[in-house]
Scaffold this motif. Sequence first.
Motif, PDB file in Angstrom:
ATOM      1  N   LEU A 104     -28.937  -5.116 -13.292  1.00 18.21           N
ATOM      2  CA  LEU A 104     -29.948  -4.105 -13.600  1.00 18.21           C
ATOM      3  C   LEU A 104     -29.758  -3.623 -15.031  1.00 18.21           C
ATOM      4  CD1 LEU A 104     -29.917  -1.987 -10.297  1.00 18.21           C
ATOM      5  CD2 LEU A 104     -31.323  -3.988 -10.870  1.00 18.21           C
ATOM      6  N   VAL A 105     -30.820  -3.686 -15.818  1.00 20.68           N
ATOM      7  CA  VAL A 105     -30.784  -3.243 -17.208  1.00 20.68           C
ATOM      8  C   VAL A 105     -31.959  -2.303 -17.446  1.00 20.68           C
ATOM      9  CG1 VAL A 105     -29.663  -5.374 -17.979  1.00 20.68           C
ATOM     10  CG2 VAL A 105     -32.153  -5.220 -17.997  1.00 20.68           C
ATOM     11  N   GLY A 106     -31.982  -1.679 -18.619  1.00 15.33           N
ATOM     12  CA  GLY A 106     -33.101  -0.827 -18.978  1.00 15.33           C
ATOM     13  C   GLY A 106     -32.973   0.577 -18.422  1.00 15.33           C
ATOM     14  N   SER A 107     -33.909   1.453 -18.812  1.00 17.51           N
ATOM     15  CA  SER A 107     -33.912   2.854 -18.394  1.00 17.51           C
ATOM     16  C   SER A 107     -35.073   3.122 -17.453  1.00 17.51           C
ATOM     17  CB  SER A 107     -34.033   3.779 -19.620  1.00 17.51           C
ATOM     18  OG  SER A 107     -32.948   3.573 -20.500  1.00 17.51           O
ATOM     19  N   ILE A 108     -34.864   4.028 -16.499  1.00 19.35           N
ATOM     20  CA  ILE A 108     -35.874   4.345 -15.502  1.00 19.35           C
ATOM     21  C   ILE A 108     -36.979   5.195 -16.110  1.00 19.35           C
ATOM     22  CG2 ILE A 108     -36.294   5.504 -13.309  1.00 19.35           C
ATOM     23  CD1 ILE A 108     -33.442   4.848 -12.508  1.00 19.35           C
ATOM     24  N   ASN A 109     -38.228   4.812 -15.856  1.00 13.30           N
ATOM     25  CA  ASN A 109     -39.393   5.574 -16.286  1.00 13.30           C
ATOM     26  C   ASN A 109     -39.372   6.954 -15.624  1.00 13.30           C
ATOM     27  OD1 ASN A 109     -42.104   6.632 -16.374  1.00 13.30           O
ATOM     28  ND2 ASN A 109     -42.813   4.583 -16.928  1.00 13.30           N
ATOM     29  N   PRO A 110     -39.555   8.037 -16.381  1.00 10.80           N
ATOM     30  CA  PRO A 110     -39.502   9.391 -15.801  1.00 10.80           C
ATOM     31  C   PRO A 110     -40.489   9.622 -14.668  1.00 10.80           C
ATOM     32  CG  PRO A 110     -39.584   9.487 -18.205  1.00 10.80           C
ATOM     33  CD  PRO A 110     -39.810   8.056 -17.831  1.00 10.80           C
ATOM     34  N   LEU A 111     -41.621   8.895 -14.664  1.00  5.18           N
ATOM     35  CA  LEU A 111     -42.627   9.089 -13.628  1.00  5.18           C
ATOM     36  C   LEU A 111     -42.406   8.197 -12.409  1.00  5.18           C
ATOM     37  CD1 LEU A 111     -45.882   9.382 -15.784  1.00  5.18           C
ATOM     38  CD2 LEU A 111     -44.484  11.216 -14.837  1.00  5.18           C
ATOM     39  N   SER A 112     -41.405   7.338 -12.461  1.00  3.32           N
ATOM     40  CA  SER A 112     -41.130   6.429 -11.353  1.00  3.32           C
ATOM     41  C   SER A 112     -40.158   7.071 -10.371  1.00  3.32           C
ATOM     42  CB  SER A 112     -40.538   5.112 -11.865  1.00  3.32           C
ATOM     43  OG  SER A 112     -41.471   4.423 -12.655  1.00  3.32           O
ATOM     44  N   THR A 113     -40.497   7.041  -9.104  1.00  8.26           N
ATOM     45  CA  THR A 113     -39.587   7.532  -8.070  1.00  8.26           C
ATOM     46  C   THR A 113     -38.679   6.395  -7.623  1.00  8.26           C
ATOM     47  OG1 THR A 113     -40.995   6.937  -6.202  1.00  8.26           O
ATOM     48  CG2 THR A 113     -41.419   9.067  -7.255  1.00  8.26           C
ATOM     49  N   SER A 114     -37.706   6.737  -6.795  1.00 11.17           N
ATOM     50  CA  SER A 114     -36.817   5.693  -6.291  1.00 11.17           C
ATOM     51  C   SER A 114     -37.589   4.664  -5.478  1.00 11.17           C
ATOM     52  CB  SER A 114     -35.705   6.312  -5.443  1.00 11.17           C
ATOM     53  OG  SER A 114     -36.230   6.913  -4.285  1.00 11.17           O
ATOM     54  N   ILE A 115     -38.691   5.090  -4.842  1.00  9.74           N
ATOM     55  CA  ILE A 115     -39.512   4.155  -4.082  1.00  9.74           C
ATOM     56  C   ILE A 115     -40.145   3.123  -5.008  1.00  9.74           C
ATOM     57  CG2 ILE A 115     -41.434   3.915  -2.473  1.00  9.74           C
ATOM     58  CD1 ILE A 115     -38.895   5.358  -1.448  1.00  9.74           C
ATOM     59  N   ASP A 116     -40.567   3.558  -6.193  1.00  7.47           N
ATOM     60  CA  ASP A 116     -41.114   2.610  -7.155  1.00  7.47           C
ATOM     61  C   ASP A 116     -40.051   1.599  -7.578  1.00  7.47           C
ATOM     62  OD1 ASP A 116     -43.548   4.031  -7.165  1.00  7.47           O
ATOM     63  OD2 ASP A 116     -42.734   5.455  -8.612  1.00  7.47           O
ATOM     64  N   ILE A 117     -38.830   2.081  -7.777  1.00  6.55           N
ATOM     65  CA  ILE A 117     -37.733   1.178  -8.124  1.00  6.55           C
ATOM     66  C   ILE A 117     -37.490   0.194  -6.989  1.00  6.55           C
ATOM     67  CG2 ILE A 117     -35.306   1.049  -8.778  1.00  6.55           C
ATOM     68  CD1 ILE A 117     -37.112   2.406 -10.849  1.00  6.55           C
TER      69      ILE A 117
END
Length: 874
Positions: A238-251
């Motif tokens: 896993l690389v990169g940063s999580i989008n602030p508008l993305s929830t764990s469900i989106d991930i």
Amino acid sequence: AEHPYNHLTDTLDNGRIKFFNPQKLNDPRYDKLPLSIRVLLEAAIRKCDGLYTKKEDIQSILDWQEQQNKAEVPFSPARVLLQDFTGIPAMVDLAAMRDAVAKHGVDPSLVNPRCPTDLIVDHSLQIDYTLKNQEMELIRNKERLQFFKWCSKAFKNVNVVPPDFGAVHQVNLEYLSRVVQLNEGFIYPDSVVGTDSHTTMVNGLGILGWGVGGIESEAVMLGQPVSLTLPQVVGCKLVGSINPLSTSIDIVLGITKHLRQAGIAGKFVEFFGPGVSQLSAADRTTIANMCPEYNATVSFFPVDQVTLKHFKTISESVFLCTTKQCVIEINLSSMVSYVSGPKRPQDRVAVSSMKEDFQSCLDEKVGFKGFHISKEKQETRVPFLHCGQEYKLAHGSVVIAAVISCTNNCNPSVMLTAGLLAKKAVEAGLVVKPYIRTSLAPGSGMVTHYLNTSGVLPYFSQLGFEVIGYGCATCVGNTAPLPEAVVDAIKQGELVACGVLSGNRHFEGRLCECVRANYLASPPLVVAYAIAGTVGIDFEKEPLGVTAVGKEVYLHDIWPSREEIQQIEEDTVISSVFKDLGERMEKGNTFWNNIECPDSVLFPWDQKSTYIRSPSFFSKLSKEVPPPQSIENAHALLFLGDKVTTDHISPAGSIARVSAAAKYLLSKRLTPREFNSYGARRGNDAVMTRGTFASIKLQNRFIGKPGPKTLHIPSGQTLDVFEAAERYQREGINLIILAGKDYGSGNSRDWVAKGPYLLGVRAVIAESFEKLHKNQLVGMGIMPLEFLPGQNADSLELSGKERFTITLPDSLSPREQLTTSQGKSFVVTALFDTELDVNFFRHGGLQPGLTPAECALDSRTAATFIISPVYFHG
């Protein structure tokens, strides 16, 4: 005898604690093993007994690089996890086993699980009233609860978690999981097999575990290992940063998509890389929970500082890092919000495309996504009255909206996001239409605790999302009936009405028979779609709703920021919440504590009970091992196609009033209101047998339309499946089932094999089997027979109305050709993959052979049989 690996023991704490140290093997192959495989190795070393686990099994695991996807190895987990739907038949079997051994002069108190077993009472909840559900559940299920309490007292190594504490998956994470187990002075990695596909959640905590069937779990409870093919392990970086508008469900959905496309069926996945540190323990368990959806066996997050922070009392350095041979890289910054549906979890739809996608579903022909609604009917609007006010329903109207916080949505961040969204919506003046069946089912009391502490629970309530209780509800079809006016409007307009839920299961018709389109979504999106009242909305361009004063409110106006969520999570989801749960678990609840149960070694069966019955599995228990019995002149009970799931086979959900099970309960003078669900009556084999193949979605080629019917071939009559099977048994006719590809896919359920066994089914002939279900059939003494590659019932010109003869030798040997004296013959493969498979089948299945004698058969490859269908003319 002395343990063959005693020389590997090491000590801690001045010698007071021991453990098996595989590094003392001084084998260079060990350093190259993935971490999950090391857990298998440690368990095999610790449990090496020369019978179920042998030295050559340890060598196969050490030789993982060469033996992956080849060698069959045993796995002895540290514990077994049961939910009550699958737990009650397992415990009923153990109680019946005590009766059986007592008749043979054996002390019945010797029958106990050898492997520690936790049973969580959580699946019987039905949504009757907002505030009374738990009270109703306790009254409705008193017989079952009395039996469970007897089990907790009568059996050693059984821990029963009473109702009203939480769903099995949540309680497993919050209370039962240990990362490291300590037993009889030895420490070892925590591991588990559970009777549910969601068991894989614990892999997010560095605990190896997965779901098995109730039959396999009983074997593990009594000391036998799970047999598995040594898996390939795939690294997921896993690389990169999580989008602030993305929830764990989106991930979760994003990773699910990538891994499904990578083709990792049956493999272990291990996560690593810089992106892993951004994921909380709850994020990891959410991702690990979805591995059955992308067909991995487990999705393993090795223990690190995040895990240790989650379990503050657990020691470090349990696992080490390792090099991955096969690596998939996923960029977290690419994740956007999705829902999945309308019929399958793998059919993802970006929220930004939802309106357009639903329109295409109306246009497309009937299939996995399409409903084939003609253009002139797509604009249908049906008015109806509810509570004195007129509303209109259309295609895409939301009629069920359920916020559920077990499995995928156990993560506090998404629940708090939903709560804050509800708060902002109420403050903005938005409402949910009152006819929508809304509910809030917290996975455990902990969720209610932090929702209440954070101050968002009252806002959930104001939008209609009242806490309905703790247990599986909407996902397993326990939704309360929709208002009659809503049902009438849906039927009148032949509408594709919608359900939106933050759960895991949403197959067509599962939530409610008249709700054809169901979408899985994150909790905040469930709230959003409930407010909108339709799935046919573009949140970026259209307002979520209009206030009483005419102000348009868009979703982005009320969506909480990631920083806001993290601050509230840090302030409210604290260790004291876990401590509170632990204290409640120790004290129990008043109703449970006041339940009276018999104080006896043998369970006193009540012959009048419609919930608990002694099954007939052990009626032929003997010390002699009979030779395998040939199947002669059998009829096909069912002629099925592809993708027959456990939902089609196993009884689940509510008991239909016109079903065979309903007729039985009516004969016991019960009213339809007292039927309860199949899950609640899993301890009654008479109900469950009648509910086998009772799905309204069953496609039987003998009938030509969906429904729980079949053809009684000799008479030509169309009957309920149970009634036909009962007549065949009276006539002394053996039964088989013909099927297509992927027979038995879906959730693991014990009655998916027990039911056919009690219906008289001796063999299933299919193009391919889901492996877990294949094991369940073997465990019940039913032969799983596979057509040769390229062949099926159609290519062999089978009508299903033939008479089938399968002749078995006294001893089964690999690839043996068997001939028949009459009729057309064709070859199939009997899927006995291991010595245990052959052993269990030779003993008539797992139930009579839970302690099988040593068997001379050695079959690590499949045996081949020739089937003789004798054509029936009449």
